[in-house]
Design a protein around this motif. Sequence first.
Motif, PDB file in Angstrom:
ATOM      1  N   UNK A 147     -35.118  -2.053 -39.245  1.00 21.89           N
ATOM      2  CA  UNK A 147     -35.195  -3.033 -38.165  1.00 21.89           C
ATOM      3  C   UNK A 147     -36.088  -2.453 -37.077  1.00 21.89           C
ATOM      4  N   UNK A 148     -37.354  -2.899 -37.044  1.00 24.01           N
ATOM      5  CA  UNK A 148     -38.334  -2.295 -36.147  1.00 24.01           C
ATOM      6  C   UNK A 148     -39.063  -3.345 -35.316  1.00 24.01           C
ATOM      7  N   UNK A 149     -39.277  -3.008 -34.047  1.00 25.85           N
ATOM      8  CA  UNK A 149     -40.229  -3.736 -33.215  1.00 25.85           C
ATOM      9  C   UNK A 149     -41.149  -2.680 -32.611  1.00 25.85           C
ATOM     10  N   UNK A 150     -42.360  -2.651 -33.093  1.00 23.82           N
ATOM     11  CA  UNK A 150     -43.299  -1.601 -32.712  1.00 23.82           C
ATOM     12  C   UNK A 150     -44.283  -2.149 -31.701  1.00 23.82           C
ATOM     13  N   UNK A 174     -54.181  -3.795 -31.481  1.00 22.16           N
ATOM     14  CA  UNK A 174     -53.268  -4.405 -32.443  1.00 22.16           C
ATOM     15  C   UNK A 174     -52.153  -5.106 -31.697  1.00 22.16           C
ATOM     16  N   UNK A 175     -51.588  -6.085 -32.332  1.00 18.33           N
ATOM     17  CA  UNK A 175     -50.437  -6.786 -31.790  1.00 18.33           C
ATOM     18  C   UNK A 175     -49.165  -6.037 -32.164  1.00 18.33           C
ATOM     19  N   UNK A 176     -48.108  -6.155 -31.368  1.00 18.86           N
ATOM     20  CA  UNK A 176     -46.842  -5.508 -31.746  1.00 18.86           C
ATOM     21  C   UNK A 176     -46.361  -6.010 -33.096  1.00 18.86           C
ATOM     22  N   UNK A 177     -45.773  -5.114 -33.888  1.00 14.65           N
ATOM     23  CA  UNK A 177     -45.218  -5.475 -35.189  1.00 14.65           C
ATOM     24  C   UNK A 177     -43.711  -5.597 -35.050  1.00 14.65           C
ATOM     25  N   UNK A 178     -43.173  -6.651 -35.590  1.00 19.55           N
ATOM     26  CA  UNK A 178     -41.722  -6.854 -35.563  1.00 19.55           C
ATOM     27  C   UNK A 178     -41.236  -7.090 -36.976  1.00 19.55           C
ATOM     28  N   UNK A 179     -40.319  -6.266 -37.437  1.00 22.17           N
ATOM     29  CA  UNK A 179     -39.735  -6.401 -38.771  1.00 22.17           C
ATOM     30  C   UNK A 179     -38.324  -6.945 -38.601  1.00 22.17           C
ATOM     31  N   UNK A 180     -37.994  -8.048 -39.276  1.00 21.72           N
ATOM     32  CA  UNK A 180     -36.668  -8.645 -39.092  1.00 21.72           C
ATOM     33  C   UNK A 180     -35.556  -7.654 -39.395  1.00 21.72           C
ATOM     34  N   UNK A 181     -34.489  -7.724 -38.638  1.00 28.85           N
ATOM     35  CA  UNK A 181     -33.322  -6.865 -38.848  1.00 28.85           C
ATOM     36  C   UNK A 181     -32.606  -7.281 -40.124  1.00 28.85           C
ATOM     37  N   UNK A 182     -32.274  -6.351 -41.036  1.00 30.85           N
ATOM     38  CA  UNK A 182     -31.686  -6.706 -42.317  1.00 30.85           C
ATOM     39  C   UNK A 182     -30.240  -7.168 -42.181  1.00 30.85           C
ATOM     40  N   UNK A 183     -30.027  -8.470 -42.236  1.00 31.19           N
ATOM     41  CA  UNK A 183     -28.682  -9.037 -42.313  1.00 31.19           C
ATOM     42  C   UNK A 183     -27.810  -8.741 -41.120  1.00 31.19           C
TER      43      UNK A 183
END
Length: 462
Positions: A330-333, A399-408
């Motif tokens: 779960x990442x927001x970079x 670059x734009x910030x990267x956001x990966x959805x939190x798993x469940x």
Amino acid sequence: MASSTFSSDGTEIIVAASPSRLRVQFEAIELRVVTGADAGLEMSLGLPNVRIGTSPDNDLVLTDRAVSRRHAEIRMTPNGLLLRDLGSTNGTFINDVRITEAYIPPDAECRLGYSNLLIRQRTEERKVAVPRQDHLGELVGSSERMRELYGLIRAVAPTPTTVHLHGESGSGKELVARTLHTFSGRSGPFMVFDASVADAEMVRNDLFGHIKGAFTGASGSREGAFRQAHTGTLFIDEIGELPLDLQPRLLRVLETREVTPIGSDKSSRVDVRVITATHRDLTAMVRTGAFRADLFYRLSVVPIELPSLREIREDIPLMTEHLCQQLQLSCRISAAAMAALQSYPWPGNVRELRNVLERAAVMCGDREIRPEDLRLPKTALAPGPAFPMAASTPSPMPVEPISIPKPGGADARAHLREMERQMIIEAMERNRHNKAAVARELGIPLSTLKRRLKDYRISDEE
């Protein structure tokens, strides 16, 4: 754009790339039966060693009754093609002169039984389309270097040619080997063997196997990596660490495609595509006598150089997104953190990037990852050739910030602990519970691995 590299015999392997095409050249043995029962039969084989006879397990199978089951073999050497008789009944001839072993002169005619053959070494060319893709199998990246690598893999994978991968630690050599196997069409398994195991007898046993009673404690037989990889691919990692006294045994298997288990006097034929890898300079090791020149020649039919992560900085955002999804992080970079990732020289390459992302994800939880959360060393010396980090290195693109959805919605720390536990279990299985090899694969100190095994209650048998 075109680039080239050289195999150990000085053969130039040309990689000519455009947005849509890539051309690869390598050496092959061309055979044509001129007279005899199989007149008109032709084939071209990208193998360093070709066997001829009437037995169906030969590379060139003849029906001439005057030819022995295993009559002769041809070896590709730096000095040309070497023809060797294998103890045939009726002999092997070059221009009507019976030979035991001799180099084949240009335009010479070879005779086996009643069959006359023309045998030539020629440069074989393979062309493959190189679409503008951002991944191949599990490999990720859209830079020119990565797309050229994809094209080279597609061109070489369907051939039986031995491939040698060279690249820094953590650059993804095993992943490239797996991709070569995936696109090879071979029906057998993909086997990994780590040649850096310190015990020479253990290396010999794990590679070639043994029979029951071969030595004290051998209560059963063992196939060994070569026989386990039959009809598939054997990836020998860290080949530069292979003990010098075992190198002739490996060379013999590559030349004869036969394996003799420890304690046995019978050999077994194996159909195995061999891929080797190392971060060491084998050319320098050959010069110092630490690595056999003839084995180096056999391994380096097609050498592939893997780019370091700092050479493909433009791929870091895509790789970061891929790793976060693969590891279920779960990442927001932030854009600033991504710029820091692209500016860092990455001495540990992709393996280090993965570790940095995992650590940052645990520490930040739901909070956006900032540059200071990455805990990157302020000064880091990259291994190998120097890559200036100042004016000669282009600044990372915005670059734009990267956001990966939190798993469940699961708790990030608990999720990562379970993920790390499973990762260690799988690595233990892949490396046959060799802790040193597991620690090396995971990029952590052996003491840390032992502590994790204890914390997660992972036994050697799990």
